[in-house]
Design a protein around this motif. Sequence first.
Motif, mmCIF file in Angstrom:
data_model
loop_
_atom_site.group_PDB
_atom_site.id
_atom_site.type_symbol
_atom_site.label_atom_id
_atom_site.label_comp_id
_atom_site.label_asym_id
_atom_site.label_seq_id
_atom_site.Cartn_x
_atom_site.Cartn_y
_atom_site.Cartn_z
ATOM 1 N N VAL A 1 40.456 -15.431 -71.667
ATOM 2 C CA VAL A 1 40.712 -16.512 -70.706
ATOM 3 C C VAL A 1 39.458 -17.355 -70.503
ATOM 4 N N PHE A 2 38.301 -16.683 -70.365
ATOM 5 C CA PHE A 2 37.067 -17.439 -70.163
ATOM 6 C C PHE A 2 36.758 -18.321 -71.372
ATOM 7 N N GLN A 3 36.963 -17.779 -72.566
ATOM 8 C CA GLN A 3 36.691 -18.578 -73.759
ATOM 9 C C GLN A 3 37.601 -19.798 -73.821
ATOM 10 N N LEU A 4 38.860 -19.636 -73.422
ATOM 11 C CA LEU A 4 39.763 -20.782 -73.410
ATOM 12 C C LEU A 4 39.325 -21.819 -72.380
ATOM 13 N N ILE A 5 38.957 -21.340 -71.194
ATOM 14 C CA ILE A 5 38.546 -22.264 -70.134
ATOM 15 C C ILE A 5 37.251 -22.980 -70.506
ATOM 16 N N SER A 6 36.356 -22.280 -71.195
ATOM 17 C CA SER A 6 35.079 -22.898 -71.556
ATOM 18 C C SER A 6 35.247 -24.063 -72.517
ATOM 19 N N LYS A 7 36.412 -24.152 -73.163
ATOM 20 C CA LYS A 7 36.665 -25.263 -74.076
ATOM 21 C C LYS A 7 37.191 -26.503 -73.355
ATOM 22 N N LEU A 8 37.410 -26.406 -72.036
ATOM 23 C CA LEU A 8 37.927 -27.540 -71.278
ATOM 24 C C LEU A 8 36.808 -28.502 -70.914
ATOM 25 N N SER A 9 37.157 -29.769 -70.831
ATOM 26 C CA SER A 9 36.185 -30.785 -70.439
ATOM 27 C C SER A 9 35.980 -30.763 -68.928
ATOM 28 N N ARG A 10 35.007 -31.539 -68.487
ATOM 29 C CA ARG A 10 34.687 -31.569 -67.062
ATOM 30 C C ARG A 10 35.883 -32.026 -66.226
ATOM 31 N N SER A 11 36.568 -33.067 -66.643
ATOM 32 C CA SER A 11 37.715 -33.559 -65.876
ATOM 33 C C SER A 11 38.852 -32.548 -65.883
ATOM 34 N N GLU A 12 39.048 -31.873 -67.025
ATOM 35 C CA GLU A 12 40.098 -30.855 -67.087
ATOM 36 C C GLU A 12 39.758 -29.664 -66.196
ATOM 37 N N LEU A 13 38.486 -29.289 -66.166
ATOM 38 C CA LEU A 13 38.067 -28.206 -65.273
ATOM 39 C C LEU A 13 38.266 -28.594 -63.814
ATOM 40 N N SER A 14 38.010 -29.861 -63.499
ATOM 41 C CA SER A 14 38.196 -30.322 -62.121
ATOM 42 C C SER A 14 39.657 -30.223 -61.712
ATOM 43 N N ASP A 15 40.554 -30.654 -62.597
ATOM 44 C CA ASP A 15 41.986 -30.557 -62.294
ATOM 45 C C ASP A 15 42.413 -29.101 -62.138
ATOM 46 N N LEU A 16 41.914 -28.242 -63.032
ATOM 47 C CA LEU A 16 42.268 -26.829 -62.957
ATOM 48 C C LEU A 16 41.728 -26.196 -61.675
ATOM 49 N N GLY A 17 40.491 -26.560 -61.312
ATOM 50 C CA GLY A 17 39.912 -26.020 -60.087
ATOM 51 C C GLY A 17 40.703 -26.412 -58.851
ATOM 52 N N THR A 18 41.157 -27.665 -58.803
ATOM 53 C CA THR A 18 41.976 -28.114 -57.670
ATOM 54 C C THR A 18 43.283 -27.340 -57.604
ATOM 55 N N LEU A 19 43.907 -27.140 -58.765
ATOM 56 C CA LEU A 19 45.168 -26.402 -58.808
ATOM 57 C C LEU A 19 44.991 -24.972 -58.321
ATOM 58 N N VAL A 20 43.943 -24.312 -58.795
ATOM 59 C CA VAL A 20 43.702 -22.921 -58.392
ATOM 60 C C VAL A 20 43.378 -22.835 -56.908
ATOM 61 N N LYS A 21 42.518 -23.738 -56.442
ATOM 62 C CA LYS A 21 42.110 -23.709 -55.037
ATOM 63 C C LYS A 21 43.299 -23.916 -54.106
ATOM 64 N N ASP A 22 44.162 -24.872 -54.440
ATOM 65 C CA ASP A 22 45.317 -25.151 -53.585
ATOM 66 C C ASP A 22 46.277 -23.974 -53.529
ATOM 67 N N LEU B 1 54.516 -20.938 -76.639
ATOM 68 C CA LEU B 1 53.263 -20.652 -75.938
ATOM 69 C C LEU B 1 53.453 -19.548 -74.903
ATOM 70 N N GLY B 2 54.634 -19.523 -74.277
ATOM 71 C CA GLY B 2 54.913 -18.447 -73.333
ATOM 72 C C GLY B 2 54.930 -17.096 -74.013
ATOM 73 N N ALA B 3 55.508 -17.044 -75.230
ATOM 74 C CA ALA B 3 55.544 -15.782 -75.962
ATOM 75 C C ALA B 3 54.144 -15.337 -76.359
ATOM 76 N N VAL B 4 53.319 -16.290 -76.824
ATOM 77 C CA VAL B 4 51.949 -15.953 -77.207
ATOM 78 C C VAL B 4 51.166 -15.441 -75.998
ATOM 79 N N THR B 5 51.339 -16.118 -74.852
ATOM 80 C CA THR B 5 50.639 -15.701 -73.636
ATOM 81 C C THR B 5 51.057 -14.301 -73.216
ATOM 82 N N THR B 6 52.359 -14.025 -73.335
ATOM 83 C CA THR B 6 52.852 -12.702 -72.959
ATOM 84 C C THR B 6 52.266 -11.623 -73.854
ATOM 85 N N VAL B 7 52.185 -11.910 -75.146
ATOM 86 C CA VAL B 7 51.603 -10.942 -76.073
ATOM 87 C C VAL B 7 50.153 -10.657 -75.700
#
Length: 706
Positions: free
Chosen positions: A202-223, A182-188
């Motif tokens: 990136v937006f298309q990938l994030i849009s596939k996340l559920s509400r709880s997953e978005l909440s966890d991601l938002g907390t991680l980014v904010k912190d 996955l790291g190699a794919v991301t780098t490409v």
Amino acid sequence: MTPNFNEYPLQSIAVPYQYQVRDCDEEQIVMRSEMTLFQGTGVGEKLKKREADDESELKYEQKRFKNGQKIYNGEELVRTPSVDGLLKYSINDETDEAVAHTRTVPQVCHNDKALEDSPISEAPTAPNNASGVGNNNNNGLPLAGGQSDDGLPLSPIASPSNTASVEDLYMLRNTVSQQEYLGAVTTVAHTQLSPAAYRNLVFQLISKLSRSELSDLGTLVKDNLKRDFISSLPVEVAMNILTKLRFEDISKCLAVSKTWNSLLNNTPYMWRKLMVSEGFMSLNEFKKYKETTALSRQDPQHEDMTRVKFLQNHTYLKNCYSASFKPHRTTLRGHSVKIVTCLQFEDDYVITGADDRVIRVYDAKEERFITQLSGHDGGVWALKYGQDGILVSGSTDRSVRVWNIKEGKCTHVFKGHTSTVRCLDIVEHQGQKFIITGSRDHTLHVWKLPNCHDESYNPNTCKVFSTTDSNPYFVGILRGHMAAVRTVSGHGNIVISGSYDFSLMVWDIAQMKCLYVLTGHTDRIYSTIYDHERNRCISAGMDWTVRVWDLEDVQKNGHCNVIGPTNSGCIKVTNSMLTLQGHTALVGLLGLSDKFLVSAGADGMLRGWDSKTYSRQFAYHSKDMSAITTFYANNNLLVSGSEGQFNVYNLRNGTPIHSDLLSDADQVWSVKFNNRKFVAAVERDGHSFLEFLDFGRSEEKEGDHT
């Protein structure tokens, strides 16, 4: 299947503008080039094509291991030097021109086992069909048929390109861990896509996340976006920012981190600034406090207690602002007559004077009676505390007395006035303190205040000076008023007096002469204040008005002309800079704080003005519009008393707080307060009492009565 927009909220919105890929021709060319990694024939078809292409690739034969080395049945395979420990991915050569602006591809490292087993890392040797190879290699490449640094033979032909195609990524997935893959794919994706395309992905990938997953991601980014900018700044700059905050914001900053907490708690200057900005200390008190603490800090045992004092004062104010909080009340007996004419609350002393000819002194800290000062032959109508336990009083017996409260004795008696001493003040000029007294005999007298620190000072001896000629403390007489002097105030060498002759006079006691005569009032003057910070005079009287005079530039007030001898320089000023209207009866009381100018009148009104611009700030009225007999104000609170009323107002939001604290009082004659306690001289059932209201502790079931 219709997506669940409630569970996947980003799928229900259009792609935001900043994540869109525009349809311009140039970007379409780039996109077609970039997406070659993710579109076209499938993985299976590419593998079949590769197996059928005998000219471009050699067929791998079975491997076997002997003595820890790889032996092949066919041509020997060697590691390609360009991928020694690294994997590189790039777009096909035919798209290089279209994507020349894209970023350089970083190298991705893998472990040795993955490299050995990966078909990308190995290439078969082939007969050397290169011709014309010279000894010089301008490109720095190893010569064909030579030896590599590790002793292995070099490939006799050029290594095939390490282009990262779809099948390369597919085959890589089977040889490395999922995390590495996955790291190699991301780098490409990050290095090969344009910024716009990458954001869209990136937006298309994030849009596939559920509400709880978005909440966890938002907390991680904010912190991880948080930044401690205070710690990264120089201390001086950081404190310059923090000292401009109110305490509500400072209290939140204290909880941010240990670094912020330590910085704030160990900076006494900030807490001193808060004492002023929060209204717990006036600017004058702040200047005096700085002088005393500067001397105290020279003592190695000194500990600055400003922070502790501030927090205590904040608690007291919070209690006072609470309508449900009932302060502890202590009632002490007062004078033998019901009317208290004057009251002072300084240095934990409460001092009252009345027509019963005595002065009563109370300990405000312990809320108890200390002593009674006797000596006047008439009613006491003026009091002024002069620090260090020194008190000055004026009486209807026409004398001025100096008292030592600590000893409970009179030390000096000054005689010279020919009528009641109605008002007095103490000023300090060039290190010497002066007493200014105003009388019904139309004059002001200036006296030196005896210094209790002089060697000749004896608190056990009372010195009586029957005439001004024999008095070494007498400075002089200021003459000019044509009626009784009702009010006096001053600072430094400037003194202002207000009279029943409708005029005010500004004096310089250093030269003992009149500077200005201020005219404009149309009736008797009852109150005056010298605002030395702005060099202005404020007065009020029976003409229902409050007037403001500019002493910095008297021409701003109105017409000016010199009166008396030319060399005396006394200027008569006609009219004032401002006239504040609103009262409908006598304005007998004025008060000035750093923020507010307050006036009170016989019309039952309390009016507040901005102390700088004089714009209207508030207006309160007493019940039944009874005359205001007393009030006291600072930046946070206003307390007023009248017949049967004792009211407390919050000046931060302009709302009344308490009206029932002294509901049993028939009349409130005088009131003062500090940051913790209110003191009021009241009349109840024809008798005089002194009331203490302590906002540092709550009311007990039964109040204390002494």
